[in-house]
Design an enzyme around this catalytic site. Structure first.
Site, PDB file in Angstrom:
ATOM      1  N   HIS A 129      -8.382   2.663   9.098  1.00  0.00           N
ATOM      2  CA  HIS A 129      -6.964   2.634   9.459  1.00  0.00           C
ATOM      3  C   HIS A 129      -6.835   2.520  10.979  1.00  0.00           C
ATOM      4  CE1 HIS A 129      -5.371   4.477   5.601  1.00  0.00           C
ATOM      5  NE2 HIS A 129      -6.631   4.885   5.542  1.00  0.00           N
ATOM      6  N   ASN A 146     -11.399   7.476   5.924  1.00  0.00           N
ATOM      7  CA  ASN A 146     -11.547   8.555   4.945  1.00  0.00           C
ATOM      8  C   ASN A 146     -12.656   8.257   3.941  1.00  0.00           C
ATOM      9  OD1 ASN A 146      -9.250   9.778   6.111  1.00  0.00           O
ATOM     10  ND2 ASN A 146      -7.881   8.599   4.795  1.00  0.00           N
ATOM     11  N   HIS A 177     -12.652   1.129   4.208  1.00  0.00           N
ATOM     12  CA  HIS A 177     -11.602   0.619   5.083  1.00  0.00           C
ATOM     13  C   HIS A 177     -11.370   1.559   6.260  1.00  0.00           C
ATOM     14  CE1 HIS A 177      -9.621   3.206   2.111  1.00  0.00           C
ATOM     15  NE2 HIS A 177      -8.743   3.493   3.047  1.00  0.00           N
ATOM     16  N   GLN A 207      -9.221   9.938   0.797  1.00  0.00           N
ATOM     17  CA  GLN A 207      -9.456   8.552   0.367  1.00  0.00           C
ATOM     18  C   GLN A 207      -8.817   8.315  -0.997  1.00  0.00           C
ATOM     19  OE1 GLN A 207     -13.593   7.309   0.042  1.00  0.00           O
ATOM     20  NE2 GLN A 207     -13.025   5.136   0.076  1.00  0.00           N
ATOM     21  N   ASP A 262      -0.820  -2.060   6.282  1.00  0.00           N
ATOM     22  CA  ASP A 262      -0.755  -1.055   5.216  1.00  0.00           C
ATOM     23  C   ASP A 262       0.636  -1.109   4.569  1.00  0.00           C
ATOM     24  OD1 ASP A 262      -2.395   1.946   4.749  1.00  0.00           O
ATOM     25  OD2 ASP A 262      -0.422   1.617   3.879  1.00  0.00           O
ATOM     26  N   ILE A 263       0.672  -1.077   3.238  1.00  0.00           N
ATOM     27  CA  ILE A 263       1.934  -1.221   2.505  1.00  0.00           C
ATOM     28  C   ILE A 263       2.841   0.011   2.670  1.00  0.00           C
ATOM     29  CG2 ILE A 263       1.259  -0.257   0.263  1.00  0.00           C
ATOM     30  CD1 ILE A 263       3.057  -3.595   0.721  1.00  0.00           C
TER      31      ILE A 263
HETATM   32  P1  5GP Z   1      -6.957   5.884   2.036  1.00  0.00           P
HETATM   33  O1  5GP Z   1      -6.027   6.992   1.652  1.00  0.00           O
HETATM   34  O2  5GP Z   1      -7.847   5.464   0.878  1.00  0.00           O
HETATM   35  O3  5GP Z   1      -7.737   6.146   3.295  1.00  0.00           O
HETATM   36  O4  5GP Z   1      -6.024   4.663   2.401  1.00  0.00           O
HETATM   37  C1  5GP Z   1      -5.557   3.740   1.467  1.00  0.00           C
HETATM   38  C2  5GP Z   1      -4.392   3.017   2.096  1.00  0.00           C
HETATM   39  O5  5GP Z   1      -4.152   1.832   1.364  1.00  0.00           O
HETATM   40  C3  5GP Z   1      -3.080   3.816   2.063  1.00  0.00           C
HETATM   41  O6  5GP Z   1      -2.630   4.011   3.400  1.00  0.00           O
HETATM   42  C4  5GP Z   1      -2.136   2.944   1.248  1.00  0.00           C
HETATM   43  O7  5GP Z   1      -0.833   2.924   1.756  1.00  0.00           O
HETATM   44  C5  5GP Z   1      -2.797   1.573   1.339  1.00  0.00           C
HETATM   45  N1  5GP Z   1      -2.559   0.728   0.174  1.00  0.00           N
HETATM   46  C6  5GP Z   1      -2.730   1.071  -1.136  1.00  0.00           C
HETATM   47  N2  5GP Z   1      -2.447   0.031  -1.930  1.00  0.00           N
HETATM   48  C7  5GP Z   1      -2.105  -0.997  -1.106  1.00  0.00           C
HETATM   49  C8  5GP Z   1      -1.694  -2.352  -1.354  1.00  0.00           C
HETATM   50  O8  5GP Z   1      -1.591  -2.820  -2.484  1.00  0.00           O
HETATM   51  N3  5GP Z   1      -1.438  -3.119  -0.264  1.00  0.00           N
HETATM   52  C9  5GP Z   1      -1.547  -2.631   1.017  1.00  0.00           C
HETATM   53  N4  5GP Z   1      -1.277  -3.448   2.008  1.00  0.00           N
HETATM   54  N5  5GP Z   1      -1.915  -1.368   1.275  1.00  0.00           N
HETATM   55  C10 5GP Z   1      -2.181  -0.549   0.218  1.00  0.00           C
END
Ligand code: 5GP
Length: 132
Positions: free
Chosen positions: A99, A84, A97, A91, A28-29
């Site tokens: 985590h 999420n 995805h 989300q 995760d970035i």
């Molecule tokens: P969500 O909030 O949708 O469950 O999680 C999305 C996750 O994707 C976040 O933790 C965010 O940091 C990660 N993320 C968003 N854009 C990128 C990206 O371009 N590269 C990587 N490696 N992670 C990303």
């Protein structure tokens, strides 16, 4: 097209941890903790509800595989598996995805929910509505 689709296609770089025919795992970035990894299915599927049986199984298999690697290599005290669905649930990327968040004692990464106590009638009503 979501940013995760572009990562799978190699249009956007990522720190890849694992890949097979159905899934892709990468760091995760903006990690919650060191080693925070995302496991995604390669199919363009927004969330849990839309996931096929095959993608569900493949993603679960990769989640376990990468979880074991995180456990063995980073030796955390625990790992949270978080997934999420919907903006209200946090989300932000609408491509399915999971985590994997390594945890260490007293790391303060995040707090769990505040447990509630619901009336017996409401619990029974929920059960009636949900169990079928
Ligand atoms: P969500 O909030 O949708 O469950 O999680 C999305 C996750 O994707 C976040 O933790 C965010 O940091 C990660 N993320 C968003 N854009 C990128 C990206 O371009 N590269 C990587 N490696 N992670 C990303």
């Amino acid at each position: 097209m979501t940013i995760f689709r572009r990562i799978i296609l190699g249009e956007i770089p990522s720190y890849k941890i694992y890949e097979d025919a159905e899934t892709y795992a990468f760091l995760d970035i903006s990690p919650a903790s060191p080693g925070h990894t995302l496991v995604i299915c390669k199919s363009e599927v927004a969330n849990l509800y839309e996931l096929s049986d095959a993608d569900l199984i493949a993603t679960a298999r990769t989640t376990q595989r990468v979880g074991r690697v995180l456990r063995d290599v980073l030796q955390p005290d625990g790992i949270n598996v978080v997934q999420n669905n919907g903006a209200a649930a946090g989300q932000t990327v609408f491509h399915y995805h999971v985590h994997l968040i390594p945890r260490w004692e007293n790391d303060g990464v995040f707090a769990f929910w505040q447990p509630q106590s619901l009336a017996k009638e409401l619990m029974q009503e929920l059960q009636t509505k949900l169990a079928n």
